[in-house]
Design a protein around this motif. Structure first.
Motif, PDB file in Angstrom:
ATOM      1  N   SER A  71      -7.179  21.461  -3.159  1.00  0.00           N
ATOM      2  CA  SER A  71      -7.126  21.310  -4.388  1.00  0.00           C
ATOM      3  C   SER A  71      -7.484  19.547  -4.694  1.00  0.00           C
ATOM      4  O   SER A  71      -7.550  19.190  -6.102  1.00  0.00           O
ATOM      5  CB  SER A  71      -5.684  21.455  -5.063  1.00  0.00           C
ATOM      6  N   THR A  72      -7.526  18.779  -3.724  1.00  0.00           N
ATOM      7  CA  THR A  72      -8.154  17.400  -3.896  1.00  0.00           C
ATOM      8  C   THR A  72      -9.214  17.297  -4.500  1.00  0.00           C
ATOM      9  O   THR A  72      -9.572  16.190  -5.208  1.00  0.00           O
ATOM     10  CB  THR A  72      -7.847  16.544  -2.787  1.00  0.00           C
ATOM     11  N   ALA A  73     -10.161  18.269  -4.134  1.00  0.00           N
ATOM     12  CA  ALA A  73     -11.478  18.120  -4.967  1.00  0.00           C
ATOM     13  C   ALA A  73     -11.419  18.467  -6.325  1.00  0.00           C
ATOM     14  O   ALA A  73     -11.940  17.645  -7.058  1.00  0.00           O
ATOM     15  CB  ALA A  73     -12.208  19.371  -4.279  1.00  0.00           C
TER      16      ALA A  73
ATOM     17  N   GLY B 200      -7.315  15.339   1.315  1.00  0.00           N
ATOM     18  CA  GLY B 200      -7.230  16.597   1.736  1.00  0.00           C
ATOM     19  C   GLY B 200      -6.896  16.889   3.170  1.00  0.00           C
ATOM     20  O   GLY B 200      -6.036  18.046   3.422  1.00  0.00           O
ATOM     21  N   ALA B 201      -7.549  16.134   3.982  1.00  0.00           N
ATOM     22  CA  ALA B 201      -7.010  16.309   5.515  1.00  0.00           C
ATOM     23  C   ALA B 201      -5.713  15.938   5.780  1.00  0.00           C
ATOM     24  O   ALA B 201      -5.034  16.379   6.596  1.00  0.00           O
ATOM     25  CB  ALA B 201      -7.975  15.415   6.118  1.00  0.00           C
ATOM     26  N   VAL B 202      -5.119  14.824   4.888  1.00  0.00           N
ATOM     27  CA  VAL B 202      -3.666  14.344   5.363  1.00  0.00           C
ATOM     28  C   VAL B 202      -2.670  15.269   4.847  1.00  0.00           C
ATOM     29  O   VAL B 202      -2.027  15.561   5.334  1.00  0.00           O
ATOM     30  CB  VAL B 202      -3.749  13.052   4.754  1.00  0.00           C
ATOM     31  N   THR B 203      -2.951  15.868   3.588  1.00  0.00           N
ATOM     32  CA  THR B 203      -2.150  17.016   2.978  1.00  0.00           C
ATOM     33  C   THR B 203      -2.254  18.383   3.331  1.00  0.00           C
ATOM     34  O   THR B 203      -1.664  19.061   3.001  1.00  0.00           O
ATOM     35  CB  THR B 203      -2.135  16.613   1.561  1.00  0.00           C
TER      36      THR B 203
ATOM     37  N   PHE C  90      -0.137   9.428  -0.928  1.00  0.00           N
ATOM     38  CA  PHE C  90      -1.379   9.886  -1.429  1.00  0.00           C
ATOM     39  C   PHE C  90      -2.266   9.128  -1.917  1.00  0.00           C
ATOM     40  O   PHE C  90      -3.551   9.034  -1.507  1.00  0.00           O
ATOM     41  CB  PHE C  90      -0.914  11.125  -2.450  1.00  0.00           C
ATOM     42  N   MET C  91      -1.809   8.261  -2.831  1.00  0.00           N
ATOM     43  CA  MET C  91      -2.815   7.114  -3.300  1.00  0.00           C
ATOM     44  C   MET C  91      -3.459   6.039  -2.178  1.00  0.00           C
ATOM     45  O   MET C  91      -4.552   5.642  -2.338  1.00  0.00           O
ATOM     46  CB  MET C  91      -1.918   6.071  -4.364  1.00  0.00           C
ATOM     47  N   PRO C  92      -2.701   5.512  -1.167  1.00  0.00           N
ATOM     48  CA  PRO C  92      -3.283   4.814  -0.276  1.00  0.00           C
ATOM     49  C   PRO C  92      -4.294   5.542   0.550  1.00  0.00           C
ATOM     50  O   PRO C  92      -5.380   4.954   0.795  1.00  0.00           O
ATOM     51  CB  PRO C  92      -2.099   4.313   0.405  1.00  0.00           C
ATOM     52  N   VAL C  93      -3.885   6.577   1.000  1.00  0.00           N
ATOM     53  CA  VAL C  93      -5.072   7.624   1.630  1.00  0.00           C
ATOM     54  C   VAL C  93      -6.092   7.723   0.583  1.00  0.00           C
ATOM     55  O   VAL C  93      -7.415   7.652   1.210  1.00  0.00           O
ATOM     56  CB  VAL C  93      -4.406   8.834   2.176  1.00  0.00           C
ATOM     57  N   PHE C  94      -5.759   8.091  -0.400  1.00  0.00           N
ATOM     58  CA  PHE C  94      -7.088   8.202  -1.399  1.00  0.00           C
ATOM     59  C   PHE C  94      -8.116   6.997  -1.326  1.00  0.00           C
ATOM     60  O   PHE C  94      -9.183   6.965  -1.609  1.00  0.00           O
ATOM     61  CB  PHE C  94      -6.389   8.543  -2.783  1.00  0.00           C
TER      62      PHE C  94
ATOM     63  N   PRO D  24       0.770  -1.214   0.114  1.00  0.00           N
ATOM     64  CA  PRO D  24      -0.150   0.040   0.084  1.00  0.00           C
ATOM     65  C   PRO D  24       0.859   1.228  -0.131  1.00  0.00           C
ATOM     66  O   PRO D  24       1.113   1.915   1.077  1.00  0.00           O
ATOM     67  CB  PRO D  24      -0.948  -0.222   1.468  1.00  0.00           C
ATOM     68  N   LEU D  25       1.252   1.618  -1.150  1.00  0.00           N
ATOM     69  CA  LEU D  25       2.332   2.841  -1.221  1.00  0.00           C
ATOM     70  C   LEU D  25       1.733   3.556  -2.338  1.00  0.00           C
ATOM     71  O   LEU D  25       1.029   3.098  -3.459  1.00  0.00           O
ATOM     72  CB  LEU D  25       3.822   2.469  -1.868  1.00  0.00           C
ATOM     73  N   GLY D  26       2.167   4.763  -2.745  1.00  0.00           N
ATOM     74  CA  GLY D  26       1.703   5.857  -3.575  1.00  0.00           C
ATOM     75  C   GLY D  26       2.768   6.147  -4.578  1.00  0.00           C
ATOM     76  O   GLY D  26       3.936   6.038  -4.278  1.00  0.00           O
TER      77      GLY D  26
END
Length: 819
Positions: free
Chosen positions: A510-512, A503-506, A453-457, A195-197
């Motif tokens: 702009s993630t929207a 968005g909360a993690v970063t 980013f991708m795992p959190v997404f 689980p890596l991005g």
């Protein structure tokens, strides 16, 4: 003739020198002569090229015309290759091709793992060995290759790029070795199925590509050797790195502005948009060329309802989803930092892992692979699917819970992986969210190129899908509006959850936009923005962003952000945090003082004062300049001059004391004796302390020293908030604190960072600076303080008027008459 005019009018010389008043006329004349010679050489080369071109034009023949066309094309390319749009196109095309190649390599690795798993169905033990051994080998190779070639390639790379964009020089973070290690290590790490991005490492890779391309482009134009311009191009490369992963040019640029830059230069907007658009276009064209897509579409296209996208009754559910995502994002950042600190604080574990560097990533991979083994616990969390396949199924419009136990899924779709005969989709989604949450936080600590980013997404999409399925179960008949029934779409909640948690993690909004471009639909802009804003509000009040947390873990020299809601930033002033014991040198100091300053401290710049009594700040001098002054005073040329003078004096004394007698010795042996003046390399350096002591006691001559006459200065009443803004905007490392021109202290990045982190750590306590009690004592003290400052200012002004200031040389009447 030019030298004569310069000697007649020195003011013209000073005017042409643009303020270089310390240079003598002879040196300036030599520089002008060298410049004229260089211009002459350039003119001759240009004339030779033009003559060769004329000869080619006069030559009548097919080959001559081809050579003329080749020469003209070469001149045009050399003149145009230094333009910005050429650089941006090359960067966009290169990164799109590289991203596609990395995806191709990752796909081959993942297909190989699936092929081994499917072909070993007859033996579960062999299946387990293949499922576990394959990712362990890839992760171990990635960690070992990265550690041997370039350890700077470990991690996401965004913390290092943020530090570089602030003006800090990090060695070997933008080299070709780091580029190779990052690309190969990232391909192996993501090909293992952990689980890596990919997004964060590609921001670093794009920055590496931009830095290497700048070095190449500097061969055609010297403008690419400018450091400030290269830093601007690095910020453009960050947008390219996001765009070549999600094919989202607008979201990529906005993400680079939010996550990477404290202050963004407006002139970089068109560069970022242009390069990101070229990258996204080329990335999708390559997918069409490889027959992965029929035409250029979004990366994960969805078919959400357009006529009635959502009802107002669903907005509270979206708001709750955003608040929960904010709490989850803060928990993810805290969990990742706690894991790293736990490993570092345990000395025995730290020493063991330092000796066995490859053992830790192998153990973490073994643990994660064992848990995700599909016949084992992995059957409850859709372990057969990759991250992109999981995201594709989570964004599906089909309502799983409405069909009861998910046995009625389409057998041809990836949604079959979420089906289990014993548990429903609520248990499957819950286990997926919980297990992937801590596994992603743990996997990020491995020393391999990776991102989060991708795992959190994906985790956010699964959590949103869980909320959407719950809403569909609570409202099985859907939402009634004007007599029309609109069923609940869980895929919409998955998109909202993905944007909110990432968005909360970063700490970005702009993630929207990234979700809109990723899905190709913008009809749900209102619920997505509500959830993202609430998630950011909750997460920013609890924890720093993931990238700032990594900066703190790596102890990089970066200025932390000022959170909102902390009023103590406006109460703390510079005089409360500054260093009062400042190392400085005076205008009338001796070389011994410079020597002592260099031995006692390691500062890069030192303050230059008028005197120790007045403490008036005149400027600042770099450490290298002070070392050059000492080398000039005690270096080899001065020692040789001292030896020559002493030899000449001794020779004169001996010639005066003794009368010369005729010598009958032949001349040849006398010529063989070496001369002191002719052979300076064989002269022993004087070792007497007396000469060095005399040289150190001389007064320093600052005429040939580069002095910064206007260093950044702050007054003692400057607030911490304003100081943070000035440091962030100008990229400062330190600033002097003055009062009516007098130096009273210095504040550096370290003191500012300690003040911000100290005030943030105190919760619910009114932080009072040490000198705050004196400020609130009353108005009488303030009035008296102002009167004292005014009196000191008048004294200082009167004393400065009595001093003889250097004035510009004006031509006299006799000079004018001679002209």
């Amino acid at each position: 003739m030019e030298l004569v005019l310069l000697s007649l009018n020195p003011f013209c010389m000073f005017f042409q020198m643009y303020g270089r008043y310390t240079q003598e006329l002879g040196a300036y004349a030599k520089e002008e002569a060298a410049r004229l010679r260089e211009e002459g050489v350039r003119r001759r080369s240009v004339t030779e090229r033009s003559r060769s071109l004329e000869l080619l034009e006069n030559d009548k023949g097919c080959c001559a015309k081809c050579r003329i066309c080749t020469v003209r094309c070469q001149k045009f390319l050399i003149s145009c290759v230094g333009e910005d749009w050429i650089f941006l196109i090359l960067l966009g095309l290169f990164m799109a091709l590289l991203s596609w190649l990395v995806d191709f390599g990752i796909g081959i690795c993942l297909q190989s793992q699936k092929w081994m798993y499917v072909n070993l169905e007859s033996n579960v033990f062999l299946q387990y060995l293949a499922w576990v051994t394959y990712p362990v080998v890839l992760i171990t190779f990635s960690a070992g290759f990265t550690q041997l070639l370039a350890p700077q390639a470990v991690g996401s790379g965004i913390p290092e790029i943020k530090t570089i964009l602030r003006g800090v020089v990090l060695k070997e973070c933008l080299t070709f070795k780091t580029f190779v290690a990052k690309v190969i290590g990232l391909t192996c790490a993501l090909g293992s199925g952990m689980p890596l991005g990919k997004e964060s490492p590609f921001v670093h890779i794009a920055s590496l590509g931009a830095a290497l391309l700048c070095k190449f482009m500097s061969l055609f134009g010297g403008i690419y050797e400018n450091e400030s311009r290269n830093i601007e191009l690095l910020s453009v490369a960050c947008a390219v790195g996001v765009s070549c992963v999600f094919a989202a040019p607008i979201g990529g640029l906005l993400f680079s502005i939010e996550a990477m830059s404290t202050f963004f230069t407006v002139r970089n907007y068109w560069r970022g948009f242009f390069a990101a658009t070229v990258t996204a276009f080329m990335y999708r064209v390559l997918a069409v060329w490889n027959r992965d897509e029929v035409t250029i579409t979004a990366l994960l296209p969805t078919n959400f309802r357009q006529d009635f996208p959502f009802d107002l009754q669903e907005l509270p559910a979206f708001a709750v989803l955003g608040i929960a995502s904010g709490l989850g994002g803060a928990l993810f950042v805290c969990l990742n930092r706690q894991i790293v600190q736990l490993i570092r604080n345990q000395k025995t574990i730290k020493k063991f892992l330092m000796k066995k560097r490859l053992l830790y990533p192998a153990l973490v991979t073994l643990l994660v692979s064992t848990i995700t083994f599909p016949p084992g616990f992995g059957q409850f969390m859709a372990a057969k699917l990759t991250q992109m396949e999981s995201l594709e199924t989570l964004l599906d419009n089909q309502t799983w819970s409405k069909q009861g136990i998910p046995e009625e899924f389409d057998s041809n779709s990836h949604s079959q992986a979420w089906k289990h005969p014993q548990v429903n989709v609520f248990v499957t989604l819950t286990l997926f969210v919980v297990m992937k949450f801590w596994m992603s936080a743990l996997a990020m600590t491995m020393p391999v190129p990776c991102g989060a980013f991708m795992p959190v997404f994906v985790i956010g999409a699964a959590f949103g899908r869980l909320v959407g399925e719950s809403m569909a179960a609570w409202f099985p008949d859907g939402v009634h509006s004007d007599g029309t029934i609109y069923p609940i779409e869980p895929g919409v909640y998955a998109a909202v959850g993905a944007a909110a948690l990432s968005g909360a993690v970063t700490h970005t909004v702009s993630t929207a936009v990234v979700v809109f471009e990723l899905t190709g639909q913008i009809s749900h802009i209102l619920p997505v923005m509500i959830a993202v804003i609430l998630a950011n509000a909750v997460a920013q009040s609890l924890q720093p962003s993931l990238y700032d947390s990594l900066i703190m873990i790596k102890k990089l020299p970066y200025l932390p952000e000022l959170g909102w809601g902390h009023h103590e930033y406006y109460n703390i002033r510079v005089e409360d945090i500054m260093i009062r014991d400042v190392m400085y040198i005076t205008l009338n100091c001796c070389y011994r003082d410079l020597h002592d300053v260099l031995l006692t401290g390691h500062l890069k710049t030192l303050a230059l004062l008028e005197s120790s009594e007045s403490m008036i700040l005149l400027g600042s001098i770099e450490r290298a300049q002070i070392q050059a002054l000492l080398s000039l005073q005690l270096g080899r040329p001065r020692r040789l001059k001292y030896l020559r003078d002493r030899a000449t004096a001794e020779k004169q004394e001996t010639s005066l004391s003794s009368t010369p007698t005729p010598s009958m010795k032949p001349l040849k042996p006398a010529l063989k004796r070496p001369s002191v003046v002719d052979c300076p390399t064989e002269i022993p350096m004087p070792t007497s302390k007396k000469w060095e002591e005399n040289q150190l006691d001389e007064q320093v001559n600052f005429d040939n020293c580069m002095i910064d006459p206007a260093p950044i200065q702050l007054v003692e009443n400057t607030s911490l908030h304003k100081t943070h803004t000035i440091f962030s905007l100008l990229g400062l490392d330190h600033a002097y604190v003055t009062s009516i021109g007098r130096l009273i202290g210095v504040v550096s990045l370290k003191e500012l960072q300690k003040a911000i982190e100290g005030s943030v750590a105190v919760k619910g306590v009114n932080v009072r600076p040490p000198l705050a009690s004196f400020r609130d004592s009353g108005t009488s003290g303030t009035i008296m303080n102002n009167e004292n400052k005014a009196r000191d200012l008048h004294k200082l002004w009167n004393r400065r008027k009595l001093m003889s200031l250097p004035q510009e040389h004006r031509a006299s009447d006799s000079d004018e008459k001679s002209k």
